[in-house]
Design an enzyme around this catalytic site. Structure first.
Site, short mmCIF file in Angstrom:
data_model
loop_
_atom_site.label_atom_id
_atom_site.label_comp_id
_atom_site.label_asym_id
_atom_site.label_seq_id
_atom_site.Cartn_x
_atom_site.Cartn_y
_atom_site.Cartn_z
N ARG A 101 0.81 -1.26 -0.13
CA ARG A 101 -0.10 0.01 -0.10
C ARG A 101 0.85 1.27 -0.08
O ARG A 101 0.67 2.26 -0.52
CB ARG A 101 -0.97 -0.10 1.29
CG ARG A 101 -2.02 1.13 1.46
CD ARG A 101 -2.51 1.65 0.23
NE ARG A 101 -3.09 0.76 -0.71
CZ ARG A 101 -3.24 0.63 -2.01
NH1 ARG A 101 -3.12 1.73 -2.69
NH2 ARG A 101 -4.12 -0.30 -2.65
N LYS A 142 1.72 24.38 -3.51
CA LYS A 142 0.65 23.84 -2.95
C LYS A 142 0.65 22.39 -3.05
O LYS A 142 0.06 21.69 -3.95
CB LYS A 142 -0.72 24.26 -3.77
CG LYS A 142 -0.95 25.95 -3.47
CD LYS A 142 -2.05 26.50 -4.33
CE LYS A 142 -2.28 27.84 -4.03
NZ LYS A 142 -3.35 28.73 -5.00
N LYS A 174 4.21 38.10 -2.02
CA LYS A 174 2.63 38.18 -2.44
C LYS A 174 1.80 39.18 -1.72
O LYS A 174 2.22 39.89 -1.21
CB LYS A 174 2.11 36.54 -2.03
CG LYS A 174 3.35 35.46 -2.83
CD LYS A 174 2.85 34.00 -2.11
CE LYS A 174 1.33 33.53 -2.68
NZ LYS A 174 1.18 33.61 -4.21
N GLU A 204 4.25 39.63 -6.86
CA GLU A 204 2.91 39.11 -7.23
C GLU A 204 1.87 40.45 -7.25
O GLU A 204 1.85 41.23 -6.18
CB GLU A 204 2.10 38.05 -6.10
CG GLU A 204 0.80 37.93 -6.70
CD GLU A 204 0.07 37.00 -5.59
OE1 GLU A 204 0.25 35.73 -5.54
OE2 GLU A 204 -0.47 37.63 -4.75
N ASP A 225 -1.50 37.95 -11.01
CA ASP A 225 -2.45 36.82 -10.35
C ASP A 225 -4.20 37.01 -10.55
O ASP A 225 -4.47 38.10 -10.31
CB ASP A 225 -2.19 36.83 -8.70
CG ASP A 225 -3.05 35.85 -7.89
OD1 ASP A 225 -2.86 34.42 -8.58
OD2 ASP A 225 -3.61 36.05 -6.92
#
Length: 296
Positions: A101, A142, A174, A204, A225
């Site tokens: 697994r 992410k 950001k 950003e 963005d």
């Protein structure tokens, strides 16, 4: 940070995964499978995809017992079809069942990311930026906690590129950083004075009106963005090659080609890691190397 996926990175994830899944051993295998049993299994693709994580799978299968051997049949980044045998595993049956697994979870996750990335890269194939550079599809931070190195490797297997590895790797100011500063252009200049001369600064912006200040401050990359297509095209024209242009925010397979056509250099896609579906890959166990699940 090296783009090469190291054995140390792989083994750290495998160790933690096995500790989570079998902290005191595999009760089922110990109860049902003779200790001397040898087995063979085929790693079978249930659907088409792109290979990523073959070495991860092999090291996971051998982590419980070094006598488990894995014969990989496909190279990293190679496409495969449903029904294809991706590897053959032989060795002590108990160890194979204990590792199964963990090995499959990691492989299915990585192949899912590589397969999704390949779809994004195919959607922008042949597109070039306003500066004439091939457009890059990149990942983001992410990622699944603890799996970033593996997931970044999977993105590369799918033909994508990696963004910064983490907060220690590169500068990216950001929206929440910019909310704490006043004059954006001056903030960028001050940041530059504190950084090594080799550091690349990305900023950003989420409004077209912020672009002139980012340019005046000397940003190396400007991330647009969640810009609409019209503002995206206007932004590329305004930046006019004075910085790399990255598009980000809500990028999908349906929109990525239009975003590329706006002339950006980079398109970062969080979905590559946060929304990739694990691919359906199974491990089909034979009765055993001698026709039955025990040693003769």
């Amino acid at each position: 940070m090296s783009l090469h996926l190291t054995d140390q990175q792989i083994d750290r994830v495998i160790r933690l995964s096995l500790e989570e899944d079998a902290p005191f051993g595999d009760l089922t295998s110990q109860a049902f499978v003779p200790a001397e049993a040898q087995a063979r299994a085929a790693l079978a693709a249930r659907e088409p995809g792109v290979m990523a994580g073959g070495r991860v799978f092999a090291r996971a299968m051998g982590a419980v017992d070094a006598g488990v051997l894995v014969d990989l049949r496909g190279a990293e980044g190679a496409p495969f079809q449903a029904g294809e045998t991706l590897a053959v595993v032989t060795g002590p049956a108990r160890a194979m069942l204990t590792a199964e697994r963990t090995a499959l979870n990691l492989l299915q996750r990585m192949c899912g990311i590589a397969t999704l990335t390949a779809r994004y890269t195919a959607a922008v194939e042949g597109a070039v930026s306003a500066a004439g550079r091939p457009i890059r599809i990149t990942d983001t931070r992410k990622t699944t906690p603890g799996l970033r190195a593996l997931e970044r490797h999977a993105v590369r297997c799918g033909g994508g590129h990696n963004h910064r590895s983490g907060l220690s790797d590169a500068v990216l100011a950001k929206d929440n950083h910019l909310a704490l500063v006043g004059d954006l252009a001056e903030a960028i200049r001050q940041a530059r004075s504190r950084l090594p001369h080799t550091a690349h600064i990305e900023v950003e912006v989420d409004q077209y009106e912020q672009i002139p200040a980012a340019l005046a401050g000397g940003a190396d990359t400007i991330m647009l963005d969640n810009f609409g297509l019209d503002d995206l095209r206007r932004g590329v024209e305004l930046i006019s090659g004075n910085a790399l242009v990255e598009a980000s925010g809500g990028v999908t397979l349906e929109t990525v080609a239009d975003i590329a056509a706006a002339g950006v250099d980079l398109i970062s896609v969080g979905a590559l890691s946060h929304s990739a579906r694990a691919l359906d890959i199974g491990l089909d166990m034979d009765l055993g190397l001698n026709g039955k699940l025990r040693a003769d």
